[in-house]
Design a protein around this motif. Structure first.
Motif, mmCIF file in Angstrom:
data_model
loop_
_atom_site.group_PDB
_atom_site.id
_atom_site.type_symbol
_atom_site.label_atom_id
_atom_site.label_comp_id
_atom_site.label_asym_id
_atom_site.label_seq_id
_atom_site.Cartn_x
_atom_site.Cartn_y
_atom_site.Cartn_z
ATOM 1 N N PHE B 166 0.835 -1.201 0.000
ATOM 2 C CA PHE B 166 0.000 0.000 0.000
ATOM 3 C C PHE B 166 0.872 1.254 0.000
ATOM 4 O O PHE B 166 1.920 1.293 0.632
ATOM 5 N N ARG B 168 1.872 5.227 -2.205
ATOM 6 C CA ARG B 168 2.513 5.659 -3.454
ATOM 7 C C ARG B 168 3.850 4.954 -3.595
ATOM 8 O O ARG B 168 4.535 4.678 -2.604
ATOM 9 N N THR B 223 -0.297 7.090 -8.778
ATOM 10 C CA THR B 223 -1.213 6.074 -8.267
ATOM 11 C C THR B 223 -0.745 5.579 -6.897
ATOM 12 O O THR B 223 0.409 5.773 -6.512
ATOM 13 N N CYS B 224 -1.658 4.934 -6.210
ATOM 14 C CA CYS B 224 -1.347 4.369 -4.887
ATOM 15 C C CYS B 224 -1.336 2.847 -5.029
ATOM 16 O O CYS B 224 -2.325 2.252 -5.457
ATOM 17 N N ASN B 226 -1.850 -0.840 -4.318
ATOM 18 C CA ASN B 226 -2.845 -1.530 -3.487
ATOM 19 C C ASN B 226 -2.907 -2.996 -3.916
ATOM 20 O O ASN B 226 -3.455 -3.322 -4.958
ATOM 21 N N MET B 272 -11.054 -3.576 0.057
ATOM 22 C CA MET B 272 -10.924 -2.660 -1.074
ATOM 23 C C MET B 272 -11.922 -1.506 -0.942
ATOM 24 O O MET B 272 -11.575 -0.349 -1.184
ATOM 25 N N THR B 276 -10.873 2.375 -0.629
ATOM 26 C CA THR B 276 -11.350 3.332 -1.622
ATOM 27 C C THR B 276 -11.960 4.553 -0.940
ATOM 28 O O THR B 276 -11.860 5.670 -1.449
ATOM 29 N N TRP B 279 -8.643 6.435 0.736
ATOM 30 C CA TRP B 279 -7.695 7.062 -0.203
ATOM 31 C C TRP B 279 -8.450 7.535 -1.432
ATOM 32 O O TRP B 279 -8.905 6.726 -2.244
ATOM 33 N N PHE B 284 -5.796 3.371 -7.678
ATOM 34 C CA PHE B 284 -4.881 2.334 -7.188
ATOM 35 C C PHE B 284 -4.140 1.684 -8.356
ATOM 36 O O PHE B 284 -4.598 1.725 -9.499
ATOM 37 N N SER B 285 -3.006 1.067 -8.047
ATOM 38 C CA SER B 285 -2.258 0.338 -9.077
ATOM 39 C C SER B 285 -1.676 -0.940 -8.473
ATOM 40 O O SER B 285 -1.486 -1.038 -7.261
ATOM 41 N N ASN B 286 -1.413 -1.915 -9.360
ATOM 42 C CA ASN B 286 -0.727 -3.147 -8.948
ATOM 43 C C ASN B 286 0.088 -3.732 -10.101
ATOM 44 O O ASN B 286 0.488 -4.896 -10.068
ATOM 45 N N TYR B 297 -3.773 -0.893 -13.013
ATOM 46 C CA TYR B 297 -4.421 -1.791 -12.062
ATOM 47 C C TYR B 297 -4.983 -2.964 -12.855
ATOM 48 O O TYR B 297 -5.857 -2.792 -13.701
#
Lengths: 328, 302
Positions: B166, B168, B223-224, B226, B272, B276, B279, B284-286, B297
């Protein structure tokens, strides 16, 4: 003071011959795969080409360094180990390494193969350099482009290995080997794949009279009608922050510190590195010739003509980058 | 197979928060956050470190009193005497448990237990094995590694492996301060303008798309990260700790969601939904974990 060694790029066998003919003391190159940090299509050497290149360079009194300076993928160390083994068997003068695991492998498997520490290892302090020297027998460190000349002088006084600094060509503004910007936009990690802002992810789009250059999904720069369009290297683009558009990280300029050679020599630097394995043999020949005459002139106390270098800089613009404190 | 409980770690505060805010954040974490490990220390810019000095002892005492394991995070980039002094203050003496973020720090810590942070380039099992032989007792892997690499490393590692799940994503570090540069200043006269942006300063492309975040000499993702939907998979391949990078949101609540989903008290969907709400700054990104663009994401195929 020993004479500065001129270390020159060779992306192809033709560039290697051009660099040697133009007076390179040393050329550096890589194999044609992800084991080195200039893994561009159409570039680099096969084993056979390296053998021929070694022959040509050694016949003409030049040395050859092999860059194996990406970070081996977990579970797939073989291509990297093979590169080190082949370097030893073919008789290259040194390998340039960044990864700790690979340095460990090279030191144990081929103790007599000379090892240089790549700029990608980002050894920016005496403690880090001495660590690599002690642990892996590193004989030379290529310094990250984050140090000022006074900082380099302090560093060389505290280490027992040679230092090599970039003097001309492309300029990373982030600490080398510690940058995931390109991977964030393209999915290709420079550290793993050996390519930053890869051409495969570049597009140019025309919207009316505006040409935009894109890397992955992101616009890196826009050019008005008639404005020369540059390659979208991520950190050299124009971006918006605080409601202003600017070259937020760095202008699209090349590094050129030819005028600082006396300072570098006084700071205890051993070797000067020219960036540009992706460049043409004509470019390489011209830059190497200019630096050859500059180093010779420094050695015999005469003046050197450095004006030809300006035209070879990106967009005709050059910078002394992090070597001057004011850059920070 | 008996699974040990996955730990939660709070990464160091990467932003230049005011000393009061910084102290209050750690007090709250100590008192309320269900985390096991807490990283303390200025890792981005040694110019900021003196501001936290006056409140540091109170923060450490509070965390210790709450039973948190304190990890003293050491600077990412060591260039000058000030950086060296900041690192040496942690590594010399031999009594602190330090997280090395540069090889200079590994060199100083060699031979006694230490942690390896995500800014050390540990891309493969050979490097992790070497670091473990030097005395590393835990390692947080670089954020850009795909799950295949994490899997291979975790399988062969003799020390606990942690990944960021989790916050940035730190993407780059430089000698130049981009925060200062954006304000028309130099690093030497920066006026500490990085303190104006508690989650970093947003960078947009010329056509207005949010892209990156500036944090002084560090560049981060917009993006953050997650990895809520990937936690179970990470646990299954042997990851022993999840790292949360502090943002300027309710990190106690964020920690609680990760604790609950890790303990199977709530579903990833529920976690999630909670994240959401907490934040709202950016998507979000992964993508890095999935071997793709870090900005993306990717919805896991069920």
């Amino acid at each position: 003071m020993t004479k500065l060694e001129l270390v020159c790029p060779a992306g192809t066998p033709a560039a290697l011959r051009a660099a040697v003919d133009a007076g390179a003391d040393t050329v550096y190159l890589g194999f044609r795969d992800a084991t080195n940090a200039r893994n561009f299509p159409g570039l680099n050497f096969s084993r056979k080409e390296l053998a021929a290149g070694l022959d040509y360079a050694h016949t003409h009194g030049s040395k050859v360094l092999l860059a194996v300076n990406t970070f081996p993928k977990a579970g797939e160390p073989l291509p990297w180990h093979q590169a080190i083994d082949d370097a030893a068997h073919l008789g290259v003068d040194a390998v340039i390494i960044a990864d700790i695991g690979l340095a460990d492998y090279a030191a144990r498997k081929h103790p007599d193969l000379r090892r240089h520490l790549s700029v990608q290892a980002a050894a920016s302090s005496a403690a880090a350099v001495n660590f690599y020297a002690r642990e892996f027998g590193i004989k030379r460190v290529v310094l990250p482009r984050v140090l000022t000349v006074p900082e380099i002088a302090q560093l060389t006084a505290q280490i027992d290995v040679e230092t090599e600094v970039f003097v001309f060509g492309g300029l990373c503004v982030m600490t080398e080997g510690r940058c995931s910007l390109s991977a964030y936009a393209t999915g290709q990690s420079p550290n793993s794949c050996g390519v930053c802002s890869p051409a495969s992810h570049v597009r140019y789009l025309e919207r009316g009279s505006v040409l935009s250059s894109k890397l992955g999904a992101f616009t890196i720069d826009e050019f008005a009608d008639g404005e020369p369009a540059g390659y979208p290297t991520l950190c050299k683009g124009r971006f918006q922050a605080l409601e202003r558009t600017s070259y937020l990280f760095e202008e699209p300029a090349s590094l050129n510190i030819a005028a600082m050679l006396p300072e570098l020599a006084a700071a205890g630097v051993s070797a000067l590195k020219i960036e540009g394995r992706q460049r043409s043999k004509a470019y390489v020949a011209q830059v190497v010739r200019s630096f050859r005459s500059a180093v010779d002139a420094l050695d015999d106390g005469s003046g050197a003509d450095l004006s030809a270098l300006q035209a070879l800089s990106e967009g005709g613009r050059s910078t002394s980058g992090g070597f001057r404190k004011a850059w920070q | 197979m008996k699974m040990t409980r996955t730990e939660l770690t709070l990464g160091p505060v990467l932003y230049n928060w005011s000393p009061e805010r910084w102290r209050d954040y750690y007090f709250e974490i100590a008192d309320e956050a269900p985390v096991d490990n807490v990283c303390v220390g200025e890792v981005v810019c040694s110019k900021r470190a003196p501001f936290f000095e006056p409140v540091l002892a109170d923060v450490l005492e509070r965390l210790e009193g709450a039973g948190k394991r304190i990890i003293h995070a050491a600077p990412i980039l060591i260039m000058d005497a000030r950086d060296t002094a900041l690192a040496r203050a942690l590594t010399s003496g031999g009594c602190l448990y330090v997280e090395a973020n540069d090889l200079a720090e590994v060199a100083d810590l060699k031979g006694r237990p230490f942690a390896v942070g995500p800014f050390v380039n540990a891309y493969n099992e050979g490097t992790v094995a070497y670091l473990a032989r030097q005395g590393a007792t835990r390692i947080c892997l670089p954020a850009e590694l795909p799950i295949e690499s994490i899997d291979r490393i975790a399988k062969s590692s003799t020390i606990p492996v942690e990944v960021q799940v989790f916050g940035r994503i730190p993407l780059a570090i430089s000698a130049r301060c981009y925060h200062a540069r954006a304000h028309g200043l130099h690093k030497s006269g920066c006026q500490y303008v990085c303190g104006l942006d508690e989650d970093g300063m947003v960078v947009r492309t010329v056509d207005g798309v949010p892209f990156l975040t500036l944090n002084g000499t560090q560049t981060q993702s917009y993006t953050c990260l997650n990895l809520t939907h990937q936690l179970a998979r990470l646990q299954a391949i042997g990851i022993s700790a999840f790292r949360l990078n502090p943002q300027a949101v309710d990190m106690v609540a964020v920690s609680q969601l990760f604790r609950d989903v890790t303990d199977n008290k709530i579903t990833p969907e529920e976690a999630m939904a909670g994240l959401t709400e907490l934040w709202t700054e950016s998507p979000f990104s992964n993508g890095f974990l999935m071997g793709q663009e870090g900005v993306k994401y990717i919805h896991a195929a069920e």
